[in-house]
Scaffold this active site. Structure first.
Site, PDB file in Angstrom:
ATOM      1  N   ARG A  79       0.902  -1.229  -0.109  1.00  0.00           N
ATOM      2  CA  ARG A  79      -0.062   0.048  -0.012  1.00  0.00           C
ATOM      3  C   ARG A  79       0.965   1.136   0.042  1.00  0.00           C
ATOM      4  O   ARG A  79       1.695   1.346   0.979  1.00  0.00           O
ATOM      5  CB  ARG A  79      -0.901   0.121   1.282  1.00  0.00           C
ATOM      6  CG  ARG A  79      -1.847   1.257   1.209  1.00  0.00           C
ATOM      7  CD  ARG A  79      -2.714   1.362   2.289  1.00  0.00           C
ATOM      8  NE  ARG A  79      -3.664   2.420   2.414  1.00  0.00           N
ATOM      9  CZ  ARG A  79      -3.363   3.176   3.392  1.00  0.00           C
ATOM     10  NH1 ARG A  79      -2.694   3.078   4.506  1.00  0.00           N
ATOM     11  NH2 ARG A  79      -4.012   4.590   3.377  1.00  0.00           N
ATOM     12  N   HIS A 123      -2.492  11.305   0.383  1.00  0.00           N
ATOM     13  CA  HIS A 123      -1.875  11.040   1.771  1.00  0.00           C
ATOM     14  C   HIS A 123      -1.136  12.156   2.353  1.00  0.00           C
ATOM     15  O   HIS A 123      -0.098  12.300   2.445  1.00  0.00           O
ATOM     16  CB  HIS A 123      -1.016   9.632   1.918  1.00  0.00           C
ATOM     17  CG  HIS A 123      -0.873   9.292   3.154  1.00  0.00           C
ATOM     18  ND1 HIS A 123      -1.154   7.807   3.447  1.00  0.00           N
ATOM     19  CD2 HIS A 123      -0.665   9.560   4.432  1.00  0.00           C
ATOM     20  CE1 HIS A 123      -0.922   7.588   4.807  1.00  0.00           C
ATOM     21  NE2 HIS A 123      -0.596   8.690   5.448  1.00  0.00           N
ATOM     22  N   GLU A 168      -7.454   8.744   5.604  1.00  0.00           N
ATOM     23  CA  GLU A 168      -7.653   9.524   6.999  1.00  0.00           C
ATOM     24  C   GLU A 168      -8.328  10.811   6.749  1.00  0.00           C
ATOM     25  O   GLU A 168      -7.653  11.804   7.298  1.00  0.00           O
ATOM     26  CB  GLU A 168      -6.481   9.269   7.962  1.00  0.00           C
ATOM     27  CG  GLU A 168      -6.093   8.023   7.869  1.00  0.00           C
ATOM     28  CD  GLU A 168      -5.008   7.805   9.278  1.00  0.00           C
ATOM     29  OE1 GLU A 168      -4.511   6.868   9.854  1.00  0.00           O
ATOM     30  OE2 GLU A 168      -4.296   9.062   9.554  1.00  0.00           O
ATOM     31  N   ASN A 293      -7.945   2.092   9.299  1.00  0.00           N
ATOM     32  CA  ASN A 293      -6.582   2.334   9.931  1.00  0.00           C
ATOM     33  C   ASN A 293      -6.973   2.323  11.636  1.00  0.00           C
ATOM     34  O   ASN A 293      -7.767   3.175  12.171  1.00  0.00           O
ATOM     35  CB  ASN A 293      -5.984   3.694   9.703  1.00  0.00           C
ATOM     36  CG  ASN A 293      -5.411   3.504   8.120  1.00  0.00           C
ATOM     37  OD1 ASN A 293      -5.698   2.541   7.565  1.00  0.00           O
ATOM     38  ND2 ASN A 293      -5.001   4.826   7.845  1.00  0.00           N
ATOM     39  N   TYR A 295      -5.042   2.288  15.699  1.00  0.00           N
ATOM     40  CA  TYR A 295      -4.013   2.309  16.459  1.00  0.00           C
ATOM     41  C   TYR A 295      -4.293   2.158  17.963  1.00  0.00           C
ATOM     42  O   TYR A 295      -3.597   1.714  18.552  1.00  0.00           O
ATOM     43  CB  TYR A 295      -3.184   3.713  16.095  1.00  0.00           C
ATOM     44  CG  TYR A 295      -2.620   3.651  14.790  1.00  0.00           C
ATOM     45  CD1 TYR A 295      -1.245   2.842  14.784  1.00  0.00           C
ATOM     46  CD2 TYR A 295      -3.204   4.192  13.779  1.00  0.00           C
ATOM     47  CE1 TYR A 295      -0.511   2.921  13.515  1.00  0.00           C
ATOM     48  CE2 TYR A 295      -2.571   4.126  12.510  1.00  0.00           C
ATOM     49  CZ  TYR A 295      -1.270   3.606  12.352  1.00  0.00           C
ATOM     50  OH  TYR A 295      -0.594   3.391  11.233  1.00  0.00           O
ATOM     51  N   GLU A 352      -4.141   0.098   7.988  1.00  0.00           N
ATOM     52  CA  GLU A 352      -2.826   0.493   8.920  1.00  0.00           C
ATOM     53  C   GLU A 352      -3.300   0.114  10.259  1.00  0.00           C
ATOM     54  O   GLU A 352      -4.227   0.254  10.917  1.00  0.00           O
ATOM     55  CB  GLU A 352      -2.558   1.930   8.940  1.00  0.00           C
ATOM     56  CG  GLU A 352      -2.253   2.801   7.602  1.00  0.00           C
ATOM     57  CD  GLU A 352      -2.080   4.138   7.874  1.00  0.00           C
ATOM     58  OE1 GLU A 352      -1.539   4.676   9.016  1.00  0.00           O
ATOM     59  OE2 GLU A 352      -1.895   5.053   7.121  1.00  0.00           O
TER      60      GLU A 352
END
Length: 436
Positions: A79, A123, A168, A293, A295, A352
């Site tokens: 990616r 991005h 994002e 994504n 985290y 991610e």
């Protein structure tokens, strides 16, 4: 090593790693135009040690070596993101042939190594010339972005396995226009509200245009945060609901249902563009897949010192990464299950997931982090989510935006002085699992 095997995830499951153009490429002398991250990073106080992505990991010159690492690790896919200012230096108009040639080399290099190219169109490195025109605050960006997307389709589309429009959008809009932590560094609610809408309008406009030209496998990548109230008090519960609306529900509802959450629309009020109601069919353009994504989680509390946005993040009790983020695998299960149940029944990719850790090739905490998140992902699959792939963030230690080069997410160590790559134990853990 990991306790999981490739076979645990089912036939056809895609494993890859992810990167972003500004964070790794460098190579700013081939006709590439300036981006908002060039000016933001050169402004004192914005980035750790005033560091920039001018050289980064020198992937522009070392892409073949890096793709070899992906092949060596047994990964199925890569990616990556295109740099808008490398392809169209002023954001619109003249095309930089050197940029076209560069991405031709990289994409052909992926295919030659048996890697599926998962492309991200944006991005965060917006051409500075477009910021001069208002950037994401300007509705015209939906046209600019669509023209850029069609250029990529024209030159590369037949070689791309999957295409994500935006990475994002919360970061593009809120983090960068309300909190001012990322480029362009605004702290303005009207700018934020317009960016929140225009980034999704641009996504939808580009999806429709690309699909009309025959581009397939189109999606978007949203970052989701597991938001939980710090206490059971009504004030903390309300604060958490507002945060969840701005961080999660706005983008999920917009792109999968063509509808923004009513409470957030009311809260933003007159700061939103008048065009919102008529734009929502475009915002909710059909998706072939959705990228998530993930985290960490946030514990949200009421903040009486901030009457307009009465929300603050309070530290949690769990073990934390070098970013100070709690390690909370259950949040991945919860969020993916929520998305599958409430928003999107189609294919989902974890685009991610990873952690920052101290420098060194011996990274047992990172191996444990990935292994625990694999278990969380499999639990979400058991709950019925249609999960098709997982991308580790990141292949390389790289430029971590406002943190500069201080935080390292890579499964491959990079010596920024010599640009020498050194696979970490986490890389070897992936290699062992993917060779099973």
């Amino acid at each position: 090593m990991f306790t999981h095997k490739r076979a645990d995830f089912g036939d056809g499951f895609v494993f890859g790693t992810a990167t972003a153009s500004y964070q790794i490429e460098g190579g700013q002398t081939d006709g590439r135009g300036p981006s908002i991250w060039d000016s933001f990073s050169r402004t004192p106080g914005n980035v750790h040690n005033g560091e920039t992505g001018e050289i980064a990991c020198d992937h522009y010159n070392r892409w073949a070596e890096d793709l070899d690492l992906l092949r060596e690790g047994g990964f199925d896919a890569y990616r990556f993101s295109f740099a808008w200012p490398r392809l169209i230096p002023e954001g619109t108009g003249r095309v930089n042939q050197a940029g076209i040639d560069y991405y031709d080399r990289v994409i052909d290099g992926m295919l030659a190594r048996g890697l599926k190219p998962f492309a991200t169109l944006y991005h965060w490195d917006l051409p500075s010339a477009l910021q001069d025109e208002g950037g994401w605050m300007n509705r015209d960006i939906a046209d600019w972005f669509t023209d850029y997307a069609l250029l990529i389709h024209k030159h590369f589309g037949d070689r791309l396995h999957a295409v994500a429009t935006i990475n994002e959008p919360w970061c593009v809009a809120w983090l960068s226009h309300f909190w001012g932590a990322h480029a362009p560094g605004y702290r303005d609610i009207r700018a934020t509200a317009r960016a929140m809408h225009h980034v999704l309008l641009s996504h939808g406009r580009a999806v429709n245009a690309l699909r009309a030209e025959g581009q397939g496998n189109l999606g978007i990548v949203v970052n989701l945060q597991k938001a939980e109230p710090a206490t059971d008090s009504p004030e903390d519960v309300a604060a958490n609901h507002l945060f969840d609306g701005i961080f999660n529900r706005w983008y999920l509802g917009g792109v999968t249902q063509g509808e923004y959450p009513a409470d957030v629309v009311e809260w933003l009020g007159a700061n939103l563009p008048d065009s919102v109601p008529g734009d929502m069919n475009t915002v909710g353009a059909d998706l072939d897949w959705l990228g998530i994504n993930y985290y960490s989680r946030s514990l949200m509390a009421h903040d009486p010192q901030s009457p307009y946005f009465p929300v603050k993040d309070v530290p949690g009790p769990l073990e934390k990464t070098e970013m100070g983020w709690e390690i909370y695998p259950k949040g991945l299960t919860d969020l993916v299950t929520r998305v599958a149940n409430d928003y999107f029944k189609g294919p989902i990719y974890i685009t991610e997931n990873g952690m920052a850790e101290v420098r060194g090739t011996d990274d047992p905490r990172r191996i444990k982090f990935y292994d625990e998140h694999f278990a969380a992902l499999l639990k979400a699959k058991q709950n019925g989510a249609d999960i098709r792939g997982y991308f580790a963030w990141s292949l390389l230690d790289n430029y971590e935006w406002a943190e500069g080069y201080a935080k390292r997410f890579g499964i491959v160590d990079v010596d920024y002085r010599t640009q020498k790559r050194a696979p970490k134990q986490s890389f070897n853990a992936f290699k062992a699992m993917l060779s099973d």
